[in-house]
Design a protein around this motif. Sequence first.
Motif, PDB file in Angstrom:
ATOM      1  N   SER A  23      67.689  73.517 -11.399  1.00  0.00           N
ATOM      2  CA  SER A  23      67.719  72.417 -12.379  1.00  0.00           C
ATOM      3  C   SER A  23      68.775  71.388 -11.984  1.00  0.00           C
ATOM      4  O   SER A  23      68.531  70.173 -12.021  1.00  0.00           O
ATOM      5  CB  SER A  23      68.015  72.954 -13.778  1.00  0.00           C
ATOM      6  OG  SER A  23      67.008  73.821 -14.205  1.00  0.00           O
ATOM      7  N   LEU A  24      69.953  71.874 -11.598  1.00  0.00           N
ATOM      8  CA  LEU A  24      71.038  70.977 -11.200  1.00  0.00           C
ATOM      9  C   LEU A  24      70.669  70.194  -9.943  1.00  0.00           C
ATOM     10  O   LEU A  24      70.880  68.970  -9.875  1.00  0.00           O
ATOM     11  CB  LEU A  24      72.310  71.788 -10.958  1.00  0.00           C
ATOM     12  CG  LEU A  24      73.524  70.998 -10.437  1.00  0.00           C
ATOM     13  CD1 LEU A  24      73.924  69.924 -11.432  1.00  0.00           C
ATOM     14  CD2 LEU A  24      74.686  71.945 -10.154  1.00  0.00           C
ATOM     15  N   LEU A  25      70.114  70.883  -8.951  1.00  0.00           N
ATOM     16  CA  LEU A  25      69.756  70.215  -7.697  1.00  0.00           C
ATOM     17  C   LEU A  25      68.624  69.213  -7.906  1.00  0.00           C
ATOM     18  O   LEU A  25      68.621  68.138  -7.302  1.00  0.00           O
ATOM     19  CB  LEU A  25      69.362  71.256  -6.643  1.00  0.00           C
ATOM     20  CG  LEU A  25      70.504  72.157  -6.134  1.00  0.00           C
ATOM     21  CD1 LEU A  25      69.975  73.233  -5.208  1.00  0.00           C
ATOM     22  CD2 LEU A  25      71.574  71.321  -5.443  1.00  0.00           C
ATOM     23  N   THR A  26      67.664  69.555  -8.747  1.00  0.00           N
ATOM     24  CA  THR A  26      66.579  68.609  -9.054  1.00  0.00           C
ATOM     25  C   THR A  26      67.128  67.386  -9.781  1.00  0.00           C
ATOM     26  O   THR A  26      66.736  66.246  -9.496  1.00  0.00           O
ATOM     27  CB  THR A  26      65.495  69.284  -9.910  1.00  0.00           C
ATOM     28  OG1 THR A  26      64.981  70.418  -9.225  1.00  0.00           O
ATOM     29  CG2 THR A  26      64.349  68.311 -10.187  1.00  0.00           C
ATOM     30  N   PHE A  27      68.051  67.614 -10.712  1.00  0.00           N
ATOM     31  CA  PHE A  27      68.705  66.506 -11.420  1.00  0.00           C
ATOM     32  C   PHE A  27      69.402  65.574 -10.430  1.00  0.00           C
ATOM     33  O   PHE A  27      69.242  64.343 -10.491  1.00  0.00           O
ATOM     34  CB  PHE A  27      69.710  67.070 -12.421  1.00  0.00           C
ATOM     35  CG  PHE A  27      70.677  66.055 -12.964  1.00  0.00           C
ATOM     36  CD1 PHE A  27      70.295  65.164 -13.956  1.00  0.00           C
ATOM     37  CD2 PHE A  27      71.976  65.981 -12.467  1.00  0.00           C
ATOM     38  CE1 PHE A  27      71.188  64.228 -14.451  1.00  0.00           C
ATOM     39  CE2 PHE A  27      72.868  65.047 -12.953  1.00  0.00           C
ATOM     40  CZ  PHE A  27      72.472  64.168 -13.947  1.00  0.00           C
ATOM     41  N   LEU A  28      70.165  66.135  -9.501  1.00  0.00           N
ATOM     42  CA  LEU A  28      70.882  65.323  -8.513  1.00  0.00           C
ATOM     43  C   LEU A  28      69.907  64.581  -7.601  1.00  0.00           C
ATOM     44  O   LEU A  28      70.144  63.414  -7.247  1.00  0.00           O
ATOM     45  CB  LEU A  28      71.809  66.213  -7.678  1.00  0.00           C
ATOM     46  CG  LEU A  28      73.007  66.824  -8.414  1.00  0.00           C
ATOM     47  CD1 LEU A  28      73.768  67.770  -7.495  1.00  0.00           C
ATOM     48  CD2 LEU A  28      73.933  65.733  -8.935  1.00  0.00           C
ATOM     49  N   ALA A  29      68.818  65.245  -7.205  1.00  0.00           N
ATOM     50  CA  ALA A  29      67.832  64.614  -6.314  1.00  0.00           C
ATOM     51  C   ALA A  29      67.159  63.433  -7.008  1.00  0.00           C
ATOM     52  O   ALA A  29      67.025  62.344  -6.432  1.00  0.00           O
ATOM     53  CB  ALA A  29      66.790  65.640  -5.876  1.00  0.00           C
ATOM     54  N   VAL A  30      66.728  63.636  -8.261  1.00  0.00           N
ATOM     55  CA  VAL A  30      66.069  62.552  -9.007  1.00  0.00           C
ATOM     56  C   VAL A  30      67.046  61.406  -9.255  1.00  0.00           C
ATOM     57  O   VAL A  30      66.691  60.227  -9.135  1.00  0.00           O
ATOM     58  CB  VAL A  30      65.507  63.087 -10.342  1.00  0.00           C
ATOM     59  CG1 VAL A  30      64.982  61.936 -11.206  1.00  0.00           C
ATOM     60  CG2 VAL A  30      64.389  64.090 -10.085  1.00  0.00           C
ATOM     61  N   LEU A  31      68.296  61.755  -9.593  1.00  0.00           N
ATOM     62  CA  LEU A  31      69.303  60.723  -9.852  1.00  0.00           C
ATOM     63  C   LEU A  31      69.587  59.902  -8.596  1.00  0.00           C
ATOM     64  O   LEU A  31      69.620  58.660  -8.636  1.00  0.00           O
ATOM     65  CB  LEU A  31      70.582  61.372 -10.355  1.00  0.00           C
ATOM     66  CG  LEU A  31      71.661  60.432 -10.906  1.00  0.00           C
ATOM     67  CD1 LEU A  31      71.158  59.696 -12.140  1.00  0.00           C
ATOM     68  CD2 LEU A  31      72.923  61.213 -11.249  1.00  0.00           C
TER      69      LEU A  31
END
Length: 280
Positions: A23-31
């Motif tokens: 979830s954290l890595l997906t958040f950072l990637a999308v951001l």
Amino acid sequence: MTKKPIVFSLVQEQSIFMTAIMSLLTFLAVLAFGIALAIGTGVLRWNSQWDLIATVQVMDSKNSEAVQKIINENKEKIAIVNEITTDQMRDLLSPWMSSGGSALENYLPKMYELQFNSTEDLESVKKEVSEYARFLTHAQALKSSTSAGWKMILISSFVLLLTLGAIGVCISYIAKNTSLLHKRELEILNQIGATDSYVARQMQVIIAKICIMAGAAGFIVAAPVLLLILGAAHSARVGLMAMLSISGWGWIMLLLLPIAIIVFAIWITKRTTINILKNN
């Protein structure tokens, strides 16, 4: 109809860790991807706004008539002609001229601000005017701002690549750790003739479920954060920042990113699991 059971699965601690980190890595990637898209859109809008506007500075008063003649002869190529008066330049330079720099007034150039109909018209007039005066497009004058925008895009892209790399390492570690925890089950599966692809598929199903949940959570959190960033940039009303935006196609690309991460995670899982099985 009975549901086909999964041979083995992640323990609870692994599932929680995997879901949280993905979830954290997906958040950072999308951001990171969203910021890169927003800045890219801003740079393109910034350039398109200033590409057809130029300033002409006549440094030698002897050339004033020649420049004025060229402008008059090319009026069909020029949408707007704005002659900057001495009073306007005096206002711009008032901090320097009021502090003992009144002698600067004797060296003030005659200036025009021109907006052209097309790039071809700009280049045509530029060739004629450059013999008598300095010709500078606003895009050239603001090149440092554009350059800073491209650098920010590169930084965001680099963060995105690092995030994807971290996702690959994380999934590889989970697949390897799970295979070691269930080494006995793997040996039994091999003895009864289960193929490597069948075993890898069990891991893929587990990882896919976790990544779908984590991808949705990461995107849902990242989208409002991006909107807040864009809102803050627009409210600043300062140069390039005010141009930042994400188009409809940009949001579609952002929505596809978590899906691409899920597919990437499934592929990494299969590749890692099969390599482990072959080595064992």
